[in-house]
Design a protein around this motif. Structure first.
Motif, mmCIF file in Angstrom:
data_model
loop_
_atom_site.group_PDB
_atom_site.id
_atom_site.type_symbol
_atom_site.label_atom_id
_atom_site.label_comp_id
_atom_site.label_asym_id
_atom_site.label_seq_id
_atom_site.Cartn_x
_atom_site.Cartn_y
_atom_site.Cartn_z
ATOM 1 N N GLU A 94 5.480 -4.899 -7.295
ATOM 2 C CA GLU A 94 6.157 -6.043 -6.676
ATOM 3 C C GLU A 94 5.725 -7.343 -7.330
ATOM 4 N N LEU A 95 4.453 -7.467 -7.617
ATOM 5 C CA LEU A 95 3.960 -8.669 -8.297
ATOM 6 C C LEU A 95 4.591 -8.816 -9.670
ATOM 7 N N LEU A 96 4.709 -7.688 -10.366
ATOM 8 C CA LEU A 96 5.305 -7.708 -11.699
ATOM 9 C C LEU A 96 6.730 -8.248 -11.668
ATOM 10 N N LYS A 97 7.512 -7.825 -10.691
ATOM 11 C CA LYS A 97 8.891 -8.299 -10.581
ATOM 12 C C LYS A 97 8.942 -9.803 -10.357
ATOM 13 N N GLU A 98 8.039 -10.314 -9.484
ATOM 14 C CA GLU A 98 8.013 -11.748 -9.215
ATOM 15 C C GLU A 98 7.606 -12.535 -10.456
ATOM 16 N N VAL A 99 6.648 -12.018 -11.181
ATOM 17 C CA VAL A 99 6.204 -12.703 -12.404
ATOM 18 C C VAL A 99 7.334 -12.775 -13.419
ATOM 19 N N LYS A 100 8.026 -11.667 -13.584
ATOM 20 C CA LYS A 100 9.083 -11.613 -14.582
ATOM 21 C C LYS A 100 10.284 -12.481 -14.202
ATOM 22 N N LYS A 101 10.507 -12.691 -12.896
ATOM 23 C CA LYS A 101 11.591 -13.575 -12.471
ATOM 24 C C LYS A 101 11.306 -15.011 -12.890
ATOM 25 N N ALA A 102 10.051 -15.433 -12.681
ATOM 26 C CA ALA A 102 9.684 -16.818 -12.971
ATOM 27 C C ALA A 102 9.309 -17.040 -14.427
ATOM 28 N N HIS A 103 8.725 -16.048 -15.056
ATOM 29 C CA HIS A 103 8.235 -16.208 -16.433
ATOM 30 C C HIS A 103 8.536 -14.928 -17.218
ATOM 31 N N ILE B 249 -0.262 -6.901 -17.906
ATOM 32 C CA ILE B 249 -0.905 -5.590 -18.076
ATOM 33 C C ILE B 249 -1.308 -5.102 -16.692
ATOM 34 N N ILE B 250 -0.902 -3.887 -16.352
ATOM 35 C CA ILE B 250 -1.184 -3.318 -15.042
ATOM 36 C C ILE B 250 -2.349 -2.328 -15.141
ATOM 37 N N ILE B 251 -3.288 -2.434 -14.185
ATOM 38 C CA ILE B 251 -4.409 -1.499 -14.095
ATOM 39 C C ILE B 251 -4.096 -0.493 -12.997
ATOM 40 N N THR B 252 -4.132 0.773 -13.314
ATOM 41 C CA THR B 252 -3.899 1.807 -12.308
ATOM 42 C C THR B 252 -5.203 2.527 -12.030
ATOM 43 N N ASP C 89 -4.294 -5.339 -10.974
ATOM 44 C CA ASP C 89 -4.416 -3.992 -10.429
ATOM 45 C C ASP C 89 -3.082 -3.578 -9.805
ATOM 46 N N PHE C 90 -2.761 -2.287 -9.830
ATOM 47 C CA PHE C 90 -1.496 -1.827 -9.250
ATOM 48 C C PHE C 90 -1.558 -1.828 -7.725
ATOM 49 N N LYS C 91 -2.718 -1.478 -7.171
ATOM 50 C CA LYS C 91 -2.853 -1.441 -5.709
ATOM 51 C C LYS C 91 -3.582 -2.700 -5.257
ATOM 52 N N LEU C 92 -2.847 -3.624 -4.646
ATOM 53 C CA LEU C 92 -3.406 -4.861 -4.130
ATOM 54 C C LEU C 92 -3.387 -4.813 -2.607
ATOM 55 N N GLY C 93 -4.086 -5.746 -1.985
ATOM 56 C CA GLY C 93 -4.198 -5.698 -0.544
ATOM 57 C C GLY C 93 -2.923 -6.028 0.196
ATOM 58 N N ASP C 94 -2.121 -6.951 -0.367
ATOM 59 C CA ASP C 94 -0.926 -7.403 0.359
ATOM 60 C C ASP C 94 0.376 -6.918 -0.262
ATOM 61 N N VAL D 123 -6.639 -12.744 -13.717
ATOM 62 C CA VAL D 123 -7.013 -11.405 -13.264
ATOM 63 C C VAL D 123 -6.751 -11.307 -11.764
ATOM 64 N N ILE D 124 -6.004 -10.276 -11.350
ATOM 65 C CA ILE D 124 -5.684 -10.095 -9.932
ATOM 66 C C ILE D 124 -6.127 -8.695 -9.506
ATOM 67 N N ASP D 125 -7.080 -8.637 -8.582
ATOM 68 C CA ASP D 125 -7.586 -7.351 -8.095
ATOM 69 C C ASP D 125 -8.241 -7.579 -6.740
ATOM 70 N N ASP D 126 -7.977 -6.700 -5.787
ATOM 71 C CA ASP D 126 -8.561 -6.883 -4.459
ATOM 72 C C ASP D 126 -10.004 -6.428 -4.385
ATOM 73 N N ASP D 127 -10.528 -5.890 -5.468
ATOM 74 C CA ASP D 127 -11.936 -5.524 -5.549
ATOM 75 C C ASP D 127 -12.685 -6.670 -6.230
ATOM 76 N N LYS D 128 -13.508 -7.364 -5.463
ATOM 77 C CA LYS D 128 -14.210 -8.537 -5.996
ATOM 78 C C LYS D 128 -15.168 -8.158 -7.115
ATOM 79 N N ASP D 129 -15.735 -6.956 -7.037
ATOM 80 C CA ASP D 129 -16.652 -6.523 -8.087
ATOM 81 C C ASP D 129 -15.924 -6.364 -9.418
#
Length: 490
Positions: A62-71, A77-80, A52-57, A6-12
Motif C-alpha cells: 500500500e505504501l508503494l502505491k502511494e509513493v508511486k502516485k506522488a513520485h 526497495i521493499i524488505i520482506t 519493510d513489507f509488513k508495517l504497523g498501520d 527507511v520505514i520499518d516498525d522495528d526500531k532496532d
C-alpha cells in the motif's frame, strides 16, 4: 549527500540500517509507521525509499502505491521478512525497483541501493564511493543485523546453515526440536521460526519447564478451574490455550515429570485439552517447538523422557551451534551488544581494541552468547575511554589460557605466584619445562612420545605460546593440544 528514507516498525532494524547507511555517507531518515513515512516523504523527497513489507498501520504494498502516485520515478526497495515469490511479484508489479529478504546482508542492500540510484539517474560515482569501504567495515556492519526476535544472524557457515534450516521449516506446521548449549540462543531461534511462519500474527508463548515444579507444571500447561486443588482460588488459562493459533515453546522439556509427559502426549496427538479439575475439553491449534541442552533421544533411551513423545516432537530437528564454533561471528555479536549498552549507559564507546578482539576470538565462551553479553556490559560499564581495552575485561577471561593450562587446583596451590605473574609468556615458560633425557628411549613408542612432546614445546615457543596458532600448525584442535600438554606434563 544522497537521502534515503527507511520505514520499518522495528526500531532496532531502523537503528541498524540508519547507522550502517550513514557510515556509507548517506543522509538517512527513519520512520516507524507507513503513514509517518509518507508524511516525511512529502515534506522532503528523498532519493530512495527502503521499506519493510509488513508495517504497523499499512502494508509495504500500500505504501508503494502511494509513493508511486506522488513520485513515479522515486526508486523503492521493499524488505520482506520471508522469501515469498507472491510478495516479490506483487511489489515488482506495483513499481518497486527491487526487494530484499531477511536476514539482511549489508553488501546486498548496498548493491541494490547502488543499482536503484543509478537507474534513477543519480551520479553513479557517488554510489561507487559508498561501495569502496574496507572489508572490515562491511563485516562490522553485517554483524549488526538483528531480527525482531532479538536474534542476530552471522556470516559464518554455521550461522548460514542455521538460517537455511529456519527458512526451510518456518512455513510448515512441523513440530521442531531445538538442541544447543545453554546460552546459545535456542529460544531466539524458536521465536524466529514463529516470526517467519504463517502464525506470526498469533501469540508466541514460551515456558521454561526447568523453572516450574512438577506440581505446577500441569496447571501451567493446561490450566485449571477454581477449586480443583488447594490454592486454586480462580480459574487459570494454561500456556496451550494462551498460544492457541500460534506457537508454544517448551524450553528444557526433558525436565517435565513422567505424568505431565503423558498428559502432554495426549494433547499433542488429539489437539484437545482438559484443564485440571475441568469436565469439558477444549480444542487447540498450536505449533509446538521444544528445546533441550541435552539430547532428547539419549534422555529417552535412559528413561528420562518418553520415547513416543520424542518421536512425536521430532518432525524436524535444529542444532544451534555453540558460539566457539562460530568464531567469525563473535565480534559481530559483541559490537551489536555494545551498541545496545551504549544506549543503555548513555556512552559513546566506539569499539574494542585489537588486544580485546584477540582475547574474544580465542576464549572458548562456554556460556555462549549469554556470557558474551554479560562480558560486554561489564566492560562497557568500566570503560572510561572511547575504546574497550583489556583492562576492562574480567581477569579470568584475559588469562583463560594459562588458567586452563594448569587446571588442577593442586597445581595452582603449589605455585602461589601462578595467577599473579605479569606475563603470560613468563607463566608458560615456567610451566613448560621439557625433560632432557640423558638415556636412550626404552623403545620406539617412548621415543615417539618424546619427539611429540618436544615438537609441541618448540611449536609453542615459535608462536609465542599462542595455543590457537600452535594447534593449527600441528594440525590438531585446541582441545587435543590441551590434552597432550596435560598428558606430557609440560
Amino acid at each position: 549527500m544522497q537521502k534515503i528514507l527507511v520505514i520499518d516498525d522495528d526500531k532496532d532494524v531502523c537503528l541498524l540500517l540508519e547507522r550502517f547507511l550513514k557510515r556509507q555517507d548517506f543522509d538517512v531518515r527513519v520512520a516507524s509507521k507507513g503513514k509517518e513515512g509518507l508524511k516525511m516523504l512529502n515534506e522532503d523527497v528523498p532519493d530512495l525509499v527502503l521499506s519493510d513489507f509488513k508495517l504497523g498501520d499499512i502494508t509495504g504494498g500500500e505504501l508503494l502505491k502511494e509513493v508511486k502516485k506522488a513520485h513515479p520515478s522515486l526508486p523503492v526497495i521493499i524488505i520482506t521478512g520471508y522469501s515469498d515469490i507472491k510478495v516479490a511479484i506483487n511489489v515488482m508489479k506495483n513499481g518497486a525497483f527491487d526487494y530484499v529478504t531477511k536476514p539482511l546482508f549489508p553488501e546486498e542492500i548496498l548493491n541494490t541501493i547502488k543499482k536503484a540510484l543509478a537507474s534513477a539517474g543519480e551520479q553513479d560515482d557517488v554510489v561507487e564511493d559508498t561501495v569502496k569501504v574496507e572489508t572490515t567495515t562491511k563485516e562490522k556492519a553485517a554483524k549488526k543485523k538483528k531480527k525482531k526476535t532479538g536474534y542476530i544472524f552471522g556470516t559464518s557457515q554455521a550461522s548460514k546453515n542455521l538460517v537455511n534450516q529456519i527458512n526451510l521449516v518456518a512455513p510448515t506446521n512441523f513440530s521442531v526440536i531445538i538442541h544447543g548449549e545453554s546460552g546459545a540462543g535456542k529460544e531466539a531461534v524458536a521465536r524466529e521460526i514463529h516470526h517467519r511462519s504463517d502464525r506470526r500474527d498469533k501469540p508466541f508463548v514460551a515456558m521454561d519447564c526447568g523453572a516450574i515444579s512438577n506440581e505446577l507444571a500441569g496447571s501451567e500447561l493446561f490450566g485449571h478451574v477454581k477449586g480443583s486443588f488447594t490454592g486454586a482460588v480462580t480459574d487459570k488459562t494454561g500456556h496451550f490455550e494462551m498460544a492457541n493459533g500460534g506457537t508454544l515453546f517448551l524450553d528444557e522439556v526433558a525436565n517435565l515429570s513422567y505424568d505431565v509427559q503423558v498428559s502432554l502426549l495426549r494433547v499433542v496427538q488429539e489437539r484437545k485439552l482438559k484443564p485440571i479439575g475441568g469436565t469439558k475439553e477444549k480444542a487447540v491449534d498450536v505449533r509446538i517447538i521444544v528445546a533441550s541442552n541435552e539430547g532428547l533421544l539419549a534422555a529417552a533411551k535412559k528413561g528420562k523422557f518418553r520415547e513416543d513423545l520424542y518421536y512425536r516432537f521430532n518432525e524436524f530437528e535444529i542444532n544451534v551451534p555453540a558460539l566457539r564454533h562460530r568464531d567469525k561471528d563473535i565480534m559481530m555479536y559483541a559490537e551489536f551488544m555494545l551498541d545496545g549498552v551504549n544506549d543503555e549507559l548513555n556512552k559513546s564507546i566506539n569499539g574494542f581494541s585489537d588486544e580485546v578482539i584477540e582475547v574474544f576470538k580465542t576464549y572458548p565462551w562456554h556460556g555462549n552468547i549469554r556470557e558474551l553479553k554479560n562480558v560486554v556490559r561489564r566492560a562497557a560499564l568500566l570503560c572510561q575511554s572511547d575504546m574497550i581495552k583489556v583492562a576492562n575485561l574480567p581477569y579470568e577471561l584475559v588469562n583463560h589460557d594459562h588458567i586452563h593450562f594448569a587446571d588442577s587446583e593442586n597445581e595452582q596451590e603449589s605455585n602461589p605466584n601462578f595467577l599473579r605473574s605479569n606475563s603470560t609468556k613468563e607463566i608458560m615458560a615456567d610451566l613448560i619445562k621439557p625433560t632432557h633425557h640423558s638415556r636412550m628411549p626404552a623403545d620406539l613408542k617412548e621415543a615417539a612420545k618424546e619427539a611429540e612432546a618436544e615438537l609441541i614445546v618448540r611449536t609453542l615457543k615459535e608462536v609465542n605460546f599462542n595455543k590457537s596458532k600452535a594447534a593449527r600448525i600441528l594440525n590438531i584442535d585446541r582441545k587435543t593440544l590441551y590434552n597432550k600438554i596435560k598428558y606430557y606434563n609440560l
